[in-house]
Write a protein that holds these residues in place. Structure first.
Motif, PDB file in Angstrom:
ATOM      1  N   TYR A 163      42.445  42.272  44.342  1.00 41.14           N
ATOM      2  CA  TYR A 163      43.885  42.133  44.124  1.00 41.14           C
ATOM      3  C   TYR A 163      44.424  40.998  44.997  1.00 41.14           C
ATOM      4  O   TYR A 163      45.181  40.145  44.529  1.00 41.14           O
ATOM      5  CB  TYR A 163      44.589  43.444  44.454  1.00 41.14           C
TER       6      TYR A 163
ATOM      7  N   ALA B 295      43.496  37.659  43.669  1.00 43.48           N
ATOM      8  CA  ALA B 295      44.344  37.297  42.532  1.00 43.48           C
ATOM      9  C   ALA B 295      45.695  36.779  43.013  1.00 43.48           C
ATOM     10  O   ALA B 295      46.226  35.806  42.472  1.00 43.48           O
ATOM     11  CB  ALA B 295      44.521  38.493  41.599  1.00 43.48           C
ATOM     12  N   VAL B 296      46.249  37.412  44.044  1.00 44.65           N
ATOM     13  CA  VAL B 296      47.519  36.945  44.613  1.00 44.65           C
ATOM     14  C   VAL B 296      47.338  35.547  45.197  1.00 44.65           C
ATOM     15  O   VAL B 296      48.162  34.653  44.962  1.00 44.65           O
ATOM     16  CB  VAL B 296      48.053  37.929  45.681  1.00 44.65           C
TER      17      VAL B 296
ATOM     18  N   GLY C  41      47.475  32.787  42.742  1.00 45.52           N
ATOM     19  CA  GLY C  41      48.736  32.434  42.118  1.00 45.52           C
ATOM     20  C   GLY C  41      49.392  33.526  41.290  1.00 45.52           C
ATOM     21  O   GLY C  41      50.467  33.314  40.738  1.00 45.52           O
ATOM     22  N   LYS C  42      48.769  34.679  41.174  1.00 44.04           N
ATOM     23  CA  LYS C  42      49.371  35.781  40.417  1.00 44.04           C
ATOM     24  C   LYS C  42      50.284  36.571  41.344  1.00 44.04           C
ATOM     25  O   LYS C  42      49.821  37.191  42.298  1.00 44.04           O
ATOM     26  CB  LYS C  42      48.298  36.722  39.870  1.00 44.04           C
ATOM     27  N   ALA C  43      51.570  36.570  41.071  1.00 43.45           N
ATOM     28  CA  ALA C  43      52.517  37.299  41.918  1.00 43.45           C
ATOM     29  C   ALA C  43      52.307  38.804  41.801  1.00 43.45           C
ATOM     30  O   ALA C  43      52.440  39.537  42.782  1.00 43.45           O
ATOM     31  CB  ALA C  43      53.946  36.936  41.541  1.00 43.45           C
TER      32      ALA C  43
ATOM     33  N   PRO D 234      49.341  40.770  40.020  1.00 47.11           N
ATOM     34  CA  PRO D 234      48.131  40.818  39.212  1.00 47.11           C
ATOM     35  C   PRO D 234      48.042  42.089  38.361  1.00 47.11           C
ATOM     36  O   PRO D 234      48.413  43.172  38.801  1.00 47.11           O
ATOM     37  CB  PRO D 234      47.001  40.810  40.249  1.00 47.11           C
TER      38      PRO D 234
ATOM     39  N   ASP E  12      43.226  41.151  35.576  1.00 42.16           N
ATOM     40  CA  ASP E  12      42.975  40.089  36.559  1.00 42.16           C
ATOM     41  C   ASP E  12      41.980  40.561  37.614  1.00 42.16           C
ATOM     42  O   ASP E  12      41.043  39.837  37.981  1.00 42.16           O
ATOM     43  CB  ASP E  12      44.279  39.669  37.252  1.00 42.16           C
TER      44      ASP E  12
ATOM     45  N   ASN F   4      52.213  47.407  42.820  1.00 43.54           N
ATOM     46  CA  ASN F   4      53.121  46.812  41.853  1.00 43.54           C
ATOM     47  C   ASN F   4      54.544  46.727  42.409  1.00 43.54           C
ATOM     48  O   ASN F   4      55.103  47.699  42.893  1.00 43.54           O
ATOM     49  CB  ASN F   4      53.123  47.636  40.564  1.00 43.54           C
TER      50      ASN F   4
END
Length: 62
Positions: free
Chosen positions: A7, A10-11, A14-16, A18, A22, A47
């Motif tokens: 996780y 993924a952050v 660039g995933k705010a 995930p 992802d 989340n």
């Protein structure tokens, strides 16, 4: 722990916020099959939260 690490990757990528897909993609890239229930828990707990704030506050644990 591997779900949280994926996780975070993924952050960092660039995933705010995930999605499970992802995290699964990251885990599968290193040969790990994701457990759906554990992954759902990680996604649910993180989340809508700012990961950087959680780390700074020392609250990044599941």
């Amino acid at each position: 722990m591997r779900y949280v690490a994926a996780y975070l990757l993924a952050v960092l990528g660039g995933k705010a916020a995930p999605a499970a897909s992802d995290v699964e993609k990251i885990l599968s890239s290193v040969g790990i099959e994701a457990d759906g229930e554990k992954l759902k828990k990680v996604i649910k707990e993180l989340n809508g939260k700012d990961v950087e704030e959680l780390i700074a506050a020392g609250e990044f644990c599941i």
